[in-house]
Every structure is written in structure tokens, then in C-alpha cells.
Design an enzyme around this catalytic site. Structure first.
Site, PDB file in Angstrom:
ATOM      1  N   HIS A   1       6.872  -8.664   0.470  1.00 11.57           N
ATOM      2  CA  HIS A   1       6.416  -7.885  -0.743  1.00 11.57           C
ATOM      3  C   HIS A   1       7.017  -9.787  -1.911  1.00 11.57           C
ATOM      4  O   HIS A   1       6.785 -10.536  -2.687  1.00 11.57           O
ATOM      5  CB  HIS A   1       6.661  -6.981  -1.423  1.00 11.57           C
ATOM      6  CG  HIS A   1       4.934  -6.280  -1.380  1.00 11.57           C
ATOM      7  ND1 HIS A   1       5.408  -5.051  -0.123  1.00 11.57           N
ATOM      8  CD2 HIS A   1       3.633  -6.144  -1.998  1.00 11.57           C
ATOM      9  CE1 HIS A   1       4.071  -5.300   0.052  1.00 11.57           C
ATOM     10  NE2 HIS A   1       3.266  -5.954  -0.683  1.00 11.57           N
TER      11      HIS A   1
ATOM     12  N   GLU B   1      -7.026  -1.374   5.798  1.00 12.76           N
ATOM     13  CA  GLU B   1      -5.681  -2.177   5.946  1.00 12.76           C
ATOM     14  C   GLU B   1      -5.028  -1.503   7.216  1.00 12.76           C
ATOM     15  O   GLU B   1      -4.251  -2.255   7.644  1.00 12.76           O
ATOM     16  CB  GLU B   1      -4.439  -2.278   5.307  1.00 12.76           C
ATOM     17  CG  GLU B   1      -5.317  -1.393   3.367  1.00 12.76           C
ATOM     18  CD  GLU B   1      -4.044  -2.043   2.257  1.00 12.76           C
ATOM     19  OE1 GLU B   1      -3.367  -2.747   2.196  1.00 12.76           O
ATOM     20  OE2 GLU B   1      -4.206  -0.672   1.554  1.00 12.76           O
TER      21      GLU B   1
ATOM     22  N   ASP C   1      -1.269  -5.774   5.574  1.00  9.84           N
ATOM     23  CA  ASP C   1      -1.003  -4.661   6.647  1.00  9.84           C
ATOM     24  C   ASP C   1      -1.990  -4.618   7.143  1.00  9.84           C
ATOM     25  O   ASP C   1      -1.205  -3.935   8.484  1.00  9.84           O
ATOM     26  CB  ASP C   1      -0.995  -3.739   4.629  1.00  9.84           C
ATOM     27  CG  ASP C   1      -0.381  -3.242   4.260  1.00  9.84           C
ATOM     28  OD1 ASP C   1       0.774  -3.042   4.607  1.00  9.84           O
ATOM     29  OD2 ASP C   1      -0.404  -3.149   2.923  1.00  9.84           O
TER      30      ASP C   1
ATOM     31  N   CYS D   1      -8.633  -9.253   0.357  1.00  7.11           N
ATOM     32  CA  CYS D   1      -7.189  -9.883  -0.754  1.00  7.11           C
ATOM     33  C   CYS D   1      -6.339  -9.767  -0.302  1.00  7.11           C
ATOM     34  O   CYS D   1      -5.295  -9.523  -0.541  1.00  7.11           O
ATOM     35  CB  CYS D   1      -7.193  -8.282  -1.399  1.00  7.11           C
ATOM     36  SG  CYS D   1      -6.918  -7.002  -1.300  1.00  7.11           S
TER      37      CYS D   1
HETATM   38  C1  PEP Z   1      -2.860  -5.979   1.578  1.00  8.54           C
HETATM   39  O1  PEP Z   1      -2.049  -5.263   2.466  1.00  8.54           O
HETATM   40  O2  PEP Z   1      -3.387  -7.139   1.962  1.00  8.54           O
HETATM   41  C2  PEP Z   1      -3.101  -5.921   0.820  1.00  8.54           C
HETATM   42  C3  PEP Z   1      -3.378  -6.987   0.018  1.00  8.54           C
HETATM   43  O3  PEP Z   1      -1.779  -5.299  -0.491  1.00  8.54           O
HETATM   44  P1  PEP Z   1       0.127  -5.518  -0.162  1.00  8.54           P
HETATM   45  O4  PEP Z   1       0.071  -7.207   0.230  1.00  8.54           O
HETATM   46  O5  PEP Z   1       0.096  -5.446  -1.515  1.00  8.54           O
HETATM   47  O6  PEP Z   1      -0.231  -4.515   0.778  1.00  8.54           O
HETATM   48 MG    MG Z   2      -1.317  -4.146   1.395  1.00  9.99          MG
END
Ligand code: PEP
Ligand code: MG
Length: 592
Positions: free
Chosen positions: A202, A449, A473, A520
Site C-alpha cells: 500500500h 481478489e 490481491d 481496479c
Molecule cells: C486489489 O487488491 O487489487 C485492490 C484494488 O485492493 P487493495 O489494493 O486496496 O487491496
Molecule cells: Mg485488495
């Protein structure tokens, strides 16, 4: 002397600036800039903390039992001496004054400087006093946590750039907690280097959302680089150059200017609709972390928000969660800022490398669950906190009366979770109805995910209006690679045939069921995958606003009729990356 360190390039571009070392202290330290007018008050906090600790230590010494070992008293003497030493307190004050760091940050910055001096001492006895210094600083930090605090964020309207000094600054840290990244988002830093982290940790994602160059997983960087060193961060190759020679510096300045020009060129595509050469319309949406990101999404030409990571509203609050009204205001602000365009709000995805407090992913990994990524995170956490979950659902549902809102549930893996989540939505709606509060029509979607969800998609689709693939994920869980762990970062591979098969199957299943499907995760904003995703049938991409123009450029040059027949070949290939490159006749550009 100039030297280089190497890490993973996670956010493109070149940053040149002076290093600001963010120390990882044993106790939680907030990092934020204070207002010019608060410098004296902040220095006073430091003074009060020093007096309190001096008192504490003197009392301890006075009350030592008669039979206490004499070393104990000598140790307290050393601590008192370190506490009174001007190189600690006066120099810390200087950081507050010159850089406008909050007192805790200033203190940990000074600890970093002094700790290095201790490390370099020849004398064993003196070198070992570093541990005493750390203890004294820890006591001071604790005293400050007990004493009066400053507000956590810079005052509204204050731009830290105005007072953080003349030179650009880059952050160098062992790890940066997502909550701290959020603070830095509003501040002066022009680049990041961290010792740990993977491409879709993140920290890396927030760096990309800020559109500033970043290198993670640079292992020893925070030990090798010193406060105020000049540093070049090459976010394209992962090279970090410390103390560059004038020739190297000039080369990088040239590259900085070039990318500025390229950015200007791309930004002209802002209002051009994303339509392929064969007339296929593609939706390019934005991923945001806070309502304040929405204007940048509009500005970048996003046709809506495809992912509002609501967990960022839950951070930096000392463990206190935002209530229903506060959340409602935040969601409403995002909906209003998007001026009628849809906003997809994901319910809170706390856990794994996004803890509630400022703990970094690394600390979390070591101090709490053995496998946090496999633990109580996302929808699992929400279902374990039904009161909190219903509050969030009510806030989102209320915001849906203000505009087009879609609700997205993260990390769904079991039908029992689906049932419970949908029941919670129904209950929240009922409560709003009984309270006479408005609630709009809301579509409900699931994030795909976890491989389990992708494999059982037809069953899930019966319960949802849409799905959105979280590739970050999905890759982590398919390949069993902790996305935040640099030790396995080389195995984190979006081109892995298993990942591509799950992705293709998910898109195909959703389309066959007549349900909307988007991506996403970071793959959506990486031009290396645009052709392949289009060929698989994807028409909805959500990414950081800064990525939209580059992806749009790819889409405008694509012809899905020519691309689609090649999907099967790519999926059959042992080396899908090379096959895609050859068949789509484009050079794959890693994380453009
Ligand atoms: C993902 O896992 O691709 C996602 C968009 O969620 P995050 O990156 O916030 O876990
Ligand atoms: Mg995610």
C-alpha cells in the site's frame, strides 16, 4: 562519496532532493508538519516532556532501595546526562524550527543522527550507550504522548511547501505505514525510498496515487543514506543514487524535464472519450483514498470513481473509528465532488498491510497475526464488527441519496459471507427507513481478489450487480506471495499464467451473465496490460487518476477486433508476457 542502492521501481519518474530519514522507533511516532505559528508551542511540548522525564528519572534514583546494585544508579545517571545533553534537545528543537516537524518526528530524526555517531565510535563502552540514548528518547516520546498534543494535520490552507525549506525533500525510511503515507500525501515530499515493501504494497500504491517517484524494497537504504544527503530516485529503474556527481545530476535533471513534457502532452487527452479504433467504448475510472482526491479524478478525465478505499478514513485516529455521520459527510463530499458521476465505495478493507493505527506493515507482520494477509481483513473484519459495519453501510446508503453510489465488498470468498453482508445491507436500509432517512438505489458489487471467488464466480454473480477484480490481491493469493514482502517480490508476477487464466475467466463469466465487470487493481493502470485486458473483453478500468491519460492513449490506438483472437494464445503460452508482446506487436512497458 557517491554510491547507489537498488530496489523495486514502483512509481515512475525521477525525484531529486535531500533525504529526510523517517526513523522507525519502537513506539508509534506520528510524522506531520506543524504550522509556523506553532513552532514555539511544539518546542514547549518537547521541554515539558524533558522536564517530566528528568523528574521521573530523579524520582527513580531517589527511591532506589538501599540494596539496589550500584550499576542501576550509574545507569540512571547516564540517562539523566543524555537527557540534559544539548545535542539531543537543542538539535531536536532545531528540526522543529527549521523543518517544522512535529516534536516526535524531530526527536526521532535527531535520534537517527546521534545513533549513527554512536555507531561510529571506536570505544566499545561509548558505542553501547546508543541503547541508553534510545531508551531516553523512548521515555521522551511516551511523555509527549501523555502531555498536550498538537493537531495531527497541518492547519487548513497551510502548504508545507511554504515552510519546509528551500530544497526539495525525499523520504527515506525502513517502511512507511499507510496512515503516515496519507499525511505525506498533503506535503512536500517529491519522492520515496523504503527498505521494505513490494510493488503493490500500500505504500507503493499511495506513492503512485501521489504520482511521485518511489523505490521500495531497497533493503539497506535507510541505513546507508544520511539525513540531508542529496539523493536521486529513479522510479523507472529502481536505482537510488546518493550524492550524485554533477554530470549524473544533470542527466537526471534532463530526464525530469522530459517527463514533464510527456505529462503535458498526455494531459491534452483529458477530455477525449476512451474509444478504441473499432468504436468500443471503455470506461476509465479513478481509484481514490479520500474525498479530497475526487477533484484530481475529475481533472484527469475519469468518468467516475471505480474504487474509493474507505479504510483511509479510518486511519490516523488513535484507534477511534469515524461514526456514521462523519462517514456520511465524507462519502457525500466525494459524491458531490464527482458532479453526478458514479462513485464506487468499498467497505472498509482494514487488516494485512493496512492496520488501523500507524503501525507499518512490517511491524504488524512481526507483532500480530502470523499471516495477516490470510487473517481477519476486509469483509472478514467487517463481519466480525457488526455494529461498525452497519454504521458504515448506513453512511454509504445515505450518501446514495445524493448521487449515483455503488457499494463494493472486498475480499469475498464464501457464500456465507455474501449472505451475511447482504443481510447487513438490508438491515441498514431498514433502519434508515424506520428513521425516516433517505437512501437511493444502490448497486452492490463484489471484489474478486481471492482465487476461490474467481473460480466460483457464476454462483457469486447471482447475488451481485457487478464485480471488480482486485488484481493486487488476486495475484497475492493465487501465487501465495505477500505483496508487501520484498523478500518474495521477485515472485509477484501479474504475467503468471494462473493469474491471467483467472482474470480471463472472471471477465468472460461476468460478461456471459450480463453483469458489469471491472479491474481496479494496479494492472488496470499499467499500459503493459491494456491490450490484453481489452482483448479479454474488459471495458471498465479503474486506476489512479495519474494513470488515466497513458491508458487512454493505449486504448485510442487499439483495435479489439484484431486483439481478441490472440487471447487464447497468450493464455496457452508458458511465457505469456513474451507472447503478448509478440502478438500485440507492442513493447510491454513495465509500470509506465
Ligand atoms: C486489489 O487488491 O487489487 C485492490 C484494488 O485492493 P487493495 O489494493 O486496496 O487491496
Ligand atoms: Mg485488495
Amino acid at each position: 562519496m557517491s554510491f547507489q542502492v537498488f530496489g523495486l521501481p514502483v512509481s515512475r519518474g525521477v525525484a531529486i532532493g535531500r533525504a529526510v530519514l523517517v526513523a522507525s522507533s519502537r513506539i508509534d511516532v506520528a510524522h506531520y508538519f506543524i504550522d509556523e505559528a506553532d513552532v514555539d508551542q511544539e518546542a514547549e511540548r518537547l521541554r515539558l516532556a524533558r522536564d517530566a522525564v528528568a523528574n521521573e528519572l530523579s524520582t527513580l534514583q531517589r527511591d532506589l532501595p538501599a540494596d539496589a546494585p550500584p550499576e542501576l544508579s550509574a545507569l540512571l545517571d547516564v540517562h539523566l546526562m543524555l537527557l540534559r545533553d544539548e545535542t539531543l534537545v537543542l538539535a531536536t528543537r532545531q528540526w522543529i524550527q527549521d523543518r517544522h516537524y512535529n516534536a516526535e518526528w524531530a526527536l526521532s530524526a535527531q535520534l537517527e543522527v546521534l545513533a549513527r555517531q554512536f555507531d561510529e565510535m571506536e570505544d566499545d563502552y561509548l558505542r553501547e550507550r546508543k541503547a541508553d540514548l534510545e531508551q531516553v528518547v523512548e521515555r521522551l516520546l511516551r511523555a509527549m504522548a501523555r502531555g498536550p498534543s498538537t493537531s495531527y494535520a497541518p492547519a487548513p490552507g497551510v502548504r508545507p511547501r511554504d515552510f519546509a525549506g528551500e530544497d526539495p525533500l525525499v523520504i527515506v525510511a525502513n517502511d512507511i505505514a499507510p496512515a503516515d503515507m496519507l499525511q505525506f500525501k498533503r506535503s512536500v515530499f517529491t519522492g520515496f525510498v523504503t527498505d521494505v515493501g513490494g510493488k503493490t504494497s500500500h505504500t507503493a500504491i499511495v506513492a503512485r496515487s501521489m504520482d511521485i517517484p518511489a523505490v521500495v524494497g531497497a533493503r539497506e537504504a535507510s541505513h546507508l543514506i544520511r539525513q540531508d544527503d542529496w539523493v536521486v530516485i529513479d522510479g523507472d529503474t529502481g536505482v537510488v543514487i546518493v550524492d550524485p556527481s554533477p554530470i549524473v545530476l544533470e542527466e537526471y535533471r534532463f530526464r525530469q524535464r522530459q517527463s514533464g513534457l510527456e505529462r503535458d502532452r498526455l494531459s491534452r487527452l483529458r477530455h477525449t472519450p476512451a474509444v478504441t479504433l473499432d468504436g468500443e467504448r471503455v470506461e476509465l475510472l479513478a481509484n481514490i483514498e479520500l474525498p479530497g482526491d475526487a477533484p484530481a479524478a475529475l481533472e484527469a478525465g475519469a468518468v467516475g470513481v471505480g474504487l474509493f478505499r474507505s479504510e483511509f478514513l479510518f486511519m490516523n485516529r488513535g484507534g477511534e473509528l469515524p461514526g456514521e455521520d462523519e462517514q456520511f459527510e465524507a462519502y457525500r463530499a466525494a459524491v458531490e465532488a464527482m458532479k453526478g458521476l458514479p462513485v464506487t465505495i468499498r467497505t472498509v478493507d482494514i487488516g494485512a498491510d493496512k492496520p488501523l493505527d500507524r503501525m507499518s506493515a512490517n511491524e504488524l507482520r512481526h507483532e500480530h497475526a502470523l499471516n495477516p494477509a490470510l487473517g481477519l481483513r476486509a469483509i472478514r473484519w467487517s463481519l466480525s464488527e457488526p455494529g461498525m459495519f452497519r454504521q458504515q453501510l448506513r453512511a454509504i446508503l445515505r450518501a446514495s441519496a445524493m448521487g449515483k453510489v455503488r457499494l463494493l465488498i472486498p475480499m469475498v470468498a464464501h457464500l456465507s459471507e455474501v449472505r451475511q453482508a447482504l443481510e447487513a445491507v438490508a438491515r441498514a436500509k431498514q433502519q434508515l427507513l424506520e428513521a425516516g432517512k433517505l437512501c437511493g438505489d444502490i448497486e452492490i458489487g463484489a471484489m474478486i481478489e481471492v482465487p476461490a471467488a474467481a473460480l466460483m464466480l457464476p454462483s457469486l454473480l447471482k447475488h451481485f450487480d457487478f464485480v471488480s477484480v482486485g488484481t493486487n490481491d488476486l495475484i497475492q493469493y493465487t501465487l501465495a506471495i505477500d505483496r508487501a514482502d520484498e523478500a518474495v517480490a521477485h515472485l509477484y508476477d501479474p504475467w503468471h499464467p494462473a493469474v491471467l487464466k483467472l482474470l480471463a475467466q472472471t471477465i468472460a463469466d461476468a460478461r456471459a451473465a450480463g453483469k458489469s465487470v471491472g479491474v481496479c487493481g494496479e494492472m488496470a493502470g499499467d499500459p503493459a496490460f491494456t491490450d490484453l485486458l481489452l482483448a479479454m473483453g474488459l471495458r471498465n478500468f479503474s486506476m489512479h487518476p495519474s494513470r488515466i491519460a497513458a491508458i487512454k492513449q493505449r486504448i485510442l490506438r487499439a483495435d479489439t477486433r484484431q486483439l481478441s483472437p490472440h487471447v487464447a494464445d497468450v493464455l496457452r503460452s508458458d511465457d505469456p508476457e513474451a507472447t503478448a508482446e509478440r502478438l500485440f506487436n507492442r513493447r510491454a512497458v513495465a509500470a509506465e
